[in-house]
Design a protein around this motif. Structure first.
Motif, PDB file in Angstrom:
ATOM      1  N   MET A 147       0.855  -1.202   0.000  1.00  0.00           N
ATOM      2  CA  MET A 147       0.000   0.000   0.000  1.00  0.00           C
ATOM      3  C   MET A 147       0.886   1.245   0.000  1.00  0.00           C
ATOM      4  O   MET A 147       1.861   1.320   0.742  1.00  0.00           O
ATOM      5  CB  MET A 147      -0.894  -0.022   1.249  1.00  0.00           C
ATOM      6  CG  MET A 147      -1.980   1.047   1.234  1.00  0.00           C
ATOM      7  SD  MET A 147      -2.978   1.009   2.737  1.00  0.00           S
ATOM      8  CE  MET A 147      -4.055  -0.374   2.429  1.00  0.00           C
ATOM      9  N   GLY A 148       0.542   2.231  -0.866  1.00  0.00           N
ATOM     10  CA  GLY A 148       1.356   3.443  -0.965  1.00  0.00           C
ATOM     11  C   GLY A 148       1.134   4.355   0.226  1.00  0.00           C
ATOM     12  O   GLY A 148       0.251   4.121   1.049  1.00  0.00           O
ATOM     13  N   LYS A 149       1.950   5.377   0.295  1.00  0.00           N
ATOM     14  CA  LYS A 149       1.802   6.341   1.396  1.00  0.00           C
ATOM     15  C   LYS A 149       0.578   7.225   1.153  1.00  0.00           C
ATOM     16  O   LYS A 149       0.283   7.565  -0.005  1.00  0.00           O
ATOM     17  CB  LYS A 149       3.034   7.239   1.456  1.00  0.00           C
ATOM     18  CG  LYS A 149       4.269   6.526   1.956  1.00  0.00           C
ATOM     19  CD  LYS A 149       5.395   7.522   2.104  1.00  0.00           C
ATOM     20  CE  LYS A 149       6.598   6.884   2.779  1.00  0.00           C
ATOM     21  NZ  LYS A 149       7.589   7.853   3.201  1.00  0.00           N
ATOM     22  N   LEU A 150      -0.082   7.603   2.238  1.00  0.00           N
ATOM     23  CA  LEU A 150      -1.240   8.497   2.128  1.00  0.00           C
ATOM     24  C   LEU A 150      -0.758   9.888   1.736  1.00  0.00           C
ATOM     25  O   LEU A 150       0.147  10.439   2.370  1.00  0.00           O
ATOM     26  CB  LEU A 150      -1.967   8.555   3.483  1.00  0.00           C
ATOM     27  CG  LEU A 150      -3.286   9.313   3.481  1.00  0.00           C
ATOM     28  CD1 LEU A 150      -4.375   8.487   2.782  1.00  0.00           C
ATOM     29  CD2 LEU A 150      -3.741   9.627   4.920  1.00  0.00           C
ATOM     30  N   ARG A 151      -1.368  10.466   0.694  1.00  0.00           N
ATOM     31  CA  ARG A 151      -0.945  11.791   0.211  1.00  0.00           C
ATOM     32  C   ARG A 151      -1.759  12.867   0.942  1.00  0.00           C
ATOM     33  O   ARG A 151      -2.988  12.891   0.848  1.00  0.00           O
ATOM     34  CB  ARG A 151      -1.124  11.885  -1.307  1.00  0.00           C
ATOM     35  CG  ARG A 151      -0.095  11.002  -2.032  1.00  0.00           C
ATOM     36  CD  ARG A 151      -0.321  10.967  -3.517  1.00  0.00           C
ATOM     37  NE  ARG A 151      -0.177  12.267  -4.166  1.00  0.00           N
ATOM     38  CZ  ARG A 151       0.980  12.826  -4.530  1.00  0.00           C
ATOM     39  NH1 ARG A 151       2.120  12.190  -4.281  1.00  0.00           N
ATOM     40  NH2 ARG A 151       1.000  14.001  -5.124  1.00  0.00           N
ATOM     41  N   THR A 152      -1.078  13.706   1.686  1.00  0.00           N
ATOM     42  CA  THR A 152      -1.747  14.625   2.610  1.00  0.00           C
ATOM     43  C   THR A 152      -1.400  16.091   2.337  1.00  0.00           C
ATOM     44  O   THR A 152      -0.415  16.401   1.657  1.00  0.00           O
ATOM     45  CB  THR A 152      -1.338  14.321   4.064  1.00  0.00           C
ATOM     46  OG1 THR A 152       0.051  14.663   4.216  1.00  0.00           O
ATOM     47  CG2 THR A 152      -1.559  12.878   4.450  1.00  0.00           C
ATOM     48  N   ALA A 153      -2.206  16.953   2.955  1.00  0.00           N
ATOM     49  CA  ALA A 153      -1.978  18.401   2.889  1.00  0.00           C
ATOM     50  C   ALA A 153      -2.387  19.009   4.226  1.00  0.00           C
ATOM     51  O   ALA A 153      -3.167  18.413   4.974  1.00  0.00           O
ATOM     52  CB  ALA A 153      -2.819  19.006   1.762  1.00  0.00           C
ATOM     53  N   VAL A 154      -1.869  20.196   4.513  1.00  0.00           N
ATOM     54  CA  VAL A 154      -2.271  20.919   5.724  1.00  0.00           C
ATOM     55  C   VAL A 154      -2.693  22.324   5.324  1.00  0.00           C
ATOM     56  O   VAL A 154      -1.969  23.021   4.604  1.00  0.00           O
ATOM     57  CB  VAL A 154      -1.121  20.998   6.759  1.00  0.00           C
ATOM     58  CG1 VAL A 154      -1.574  21.767   7.995  1.00  0.00           C
ATOM     59  CG2 VAL A 154      -0.646  19.600   7.143  1.00  0.00           C
ATOM     60  N   VAL A 155      -3.869  22.727   5.800  1.00  0.00           N
ATOM     61  CA  VAL A 155      -4.350  24.094   5.572  1.00  0.00           C
ATOM     62  C   VAL A 155      -4.201  24.853   6.886  1.00  0.00           C
ATOM     63  O   VAL A 155      -4.861  24.509   7.878  1.00  0.00           O
ATOM     64  CB  VAL A 155      -5.833  24.100   5.107  1.00  0.00           C
ATOM     65  CG1 VAL A 155      -6.312  25.537   4.881  1.00  0.00           C
ATOM     66  CG2 VAL A 155      -6.004  23.271   3.849  1.00  0.00           C
ATOM     67  N   GLY A 156      -3.325  25.843   6.914  1.00  0.00           N
ATOM     68  CA  GLY A 156      -3.049  26.596   8.143  1.00  0.00           C
ATOM     69  C   GLY A 156      -1.855  25.989   8.864  1.00  0.00           C
ATOM     70  O   GLY A 156      -1.978  24.953   9.520  1.00  0.00           O
ATOM     71  N   VAL A 157      -0.676  26.600   8.693  1.00  0.00           N
ATOM     72  CA  VAL A 157       0.530  26.043   9.339  1.00  0.00           C
ATOM     73  C   VAL A 157       1.124  27.044  10.330  1.00  0.00           C
ATOM     74  O   VAL A 157       2.295  27.382  10.278  1.00  0.00           O
ATOM     75  CB  VAL A 157       1.590  25.575   8.305  1.00  0.00           C
ATOM     76  CG1 VAL A 157       1.180  24.272   7.676  1.00  0.00           C
ATOM     77  CG2 VAL A 157       1.833  26.640   7.242  1.00  0.00           C
ATOM     78  N   GLY A 158       0.246  27.524  11.237  1.00  0.00           N
ATOM     79  CA  GLY A 158       0.711  28.411  12.308  1.00  0.00           C
ATOM     80  C   GLY A 158       1.249  27.575  13.463  1.00  0.00           C
ATOM     81  O   GLY A 158       1.831  26.497  13.269  1.00  0.00           O
ATOM     82  N   THR A 159       1.017  28.049  14.686  1.00  0.00           N
ATOM     83  CA  THR A 159       1.563  27.388  15.873  1.00  0.00           C
ATOM     84  C   THR A 159       1.261  25.891  15.888  1.00  0.00           C
ATOM     85  O   THR A 159       2.131  25.078  16.160  1.00  0.00           O
ATOM     86  CB  THR A 159       0.974  28.030  17.148  1.00  0.00           C
ATOM     87  OG1 THR A 159       1.158  29.419  17.056  1.00  0.00           O
ATOM     88  CG2 THR A 159       1.617  27.499  18.410  1.00  0.00           C
TER      89      THR A 159
END
Ligand SMILES: NC(=O)c1ccc[n+]([C@@H]2O[C@H](COP(=O)([O-])OP(=O)(O)OC[C@H]3O[C@@H](n4cnc5c(N)ncnc54)[C@H](O)[C@@H]3O)[C@@H](O)[C@H]2O)c1
Length: 338
Positions: free
Chosen positions: A1-13
């Motif tokens: 199984m491949g790696k889960l492709r992710t994103a982050v919205v808002g990279v503050g504290t």
């Protein structure tokens, strides 16, 4: 199984913890970083070899992205959450799920309809003393929960210097959503009504229309009652940013947790009680309850398991806090709209 492709919205504290966890975990990779603050977003994207965008719709439009963390300010979760769900992404939303019960319900229903995983990052459920407290309740060590107290408060540094948006939130959303969830999780009954008080003095004097403190008495189905207290104006002379305690008495015992002091005091220029749990191990890798729920979310998506903090629990905490606010305004106990 491949790696889960992710994103982050808002990279503050806090969102940067999500970016780091996705980049470090062997089952996921970080593909996009989205933040309105271009300098911050570009820096974090470059650090982890991800793409940067200021517009979360660009992330939603990338069909290769499977899962997204939403770590925008408390009041700004709903629109990115709904956009990601509409594009079929699984989402991990920072607490509180939303700052209105109606919005939280909308997110929950949309996620169900789209059949995507919706998890709320109540990371204290991975915090070791609370895990042990939960086990004590589950295994009957204190009998049936009867009466309790939870305090999660911050020094005034947090609303006046750390957060740029404190005037659009309050201790009830930023802090009380955590302890509302913790106590609902421990008592494990439906919260029915709230009587709350709150005061706006100090922060209003600093130009923010937000509560200095909220204290809310929550009664559960069957009669157990807990008092939740969150204050945002503790003095900066304290050796740590937070005060964090819980107490829960049952028919046959009681639990008491001091969660702010993590066993180390440093007296340098200033006395400090640093956070050490949920930080780094001896090899510079993150460890503990900050990234564990993020790994759990990845595992739930990849393995098809329901998350430990599903959207329903996010809705519940939002409904408790919203009822507390209504109770303050109306000066009487209020039924929780669940
Ligand atoms: N700070 C903490 O200790 C902490 C702990 C746990 C959870 N949280 C939760 O995490 C969330 C974020 O809090 P924070 O303290 O990291 O705030 P923050 O202000 O440090 O970071 C929020 C980031 O979101 C970005 N942003 C705002 N609107 C955006 C949009 N529409 N699209 C893209 N980016 C956008 C801002 O530019 C900022 O960089 C909140 O819900 C908070 O309750 C914070």
């Amino acid at each position: 199984m491949g790696k889960l492709r992710t994103a982050v919205v808002g990279v503050g504290t806090f969102g940067r913890n999500h970016a780091r966890a996705y980049a470090e975990y062997e089952r996921s990779e970080l593909v996009w970083v989205c933040d309105l603050n271009e300098e911050r977003g570009r820096e974090i994207a470059a650090h982890y070899g991800a793409q940067y965008t200021p517009d979360y719709r660009e992330v939603a439009g990338d069909p290769s992205v499977e899962a997204v963390s939403i770590a925008t300010p408390d009041f700004a979760h709903t629109e990115p959450a709904l956009t990601m769900i509409e594009s079929g992404k699984h989402i991990l939303v920072e607490k509180p799920l939303a700052t209105a019960t109606e919005e939280a319900r909308h997110i929950l229903e949309a996620a169900k309809e789209a059949e995507v995983v919706l998890m709320v990052d109540f990371h204290n459920r991975w915090n070791p003393p609370f895990l042990r407290a939960k086990r004590a309740v589950r295994e009957g060590e204190i009998g049936e929960p009867l009466v309790g107290f939870a305090r999660l408060s911050d020094t005034i540094y947090v609303p006046t210097e750390m957060l740029l948006w404190a005037g659009r939130s309050g201790p009830q959303w930023f802090l009380m959503s955590h302890i509302a969830d913790l106590m609902c999780w421990l008592v494990d009954k439906r919260p029915e009504k709230v009587y709350a008080v709150g005061e706006k003095k100090v922060l209003r004097g600093r130009g923010m229309d937000t509560y200095d403190f909220v204290q809310a008495m929550v009664t559960f189905e069957g009669g157990a009652t807990v008092t939740l207290e969150s204050c945002w104006v503790l003095p900066n002379s304290l050796p740590r940013l937070i005060d964090f305690q819980i107490y829960l008495a049952g028919t046959e015992g009681r639990i008491s947790v001091e969660a702010a002091f993590q066993g180390i005091e440093i007296a340098g220029d200033k006395l400090s009680h640093p956070f050490v749990l949920g930080q780094e191990d001896a090899y510079g890798r993150t460890m503990g309850f900050v990234q564990e729920p993020i790994y759990h979310f990845v595992n739930c998506v990849l393995d098809g398991h329901p998350p430990q903090c599903p959207g329903e629990d996010g809705l519940r905490a939002t409904a408790v806090v919203e009822a507390a606010l209504r109770s303050i305004e109306e000066g009487r106990p209020v039924r929780i709209g669940l």
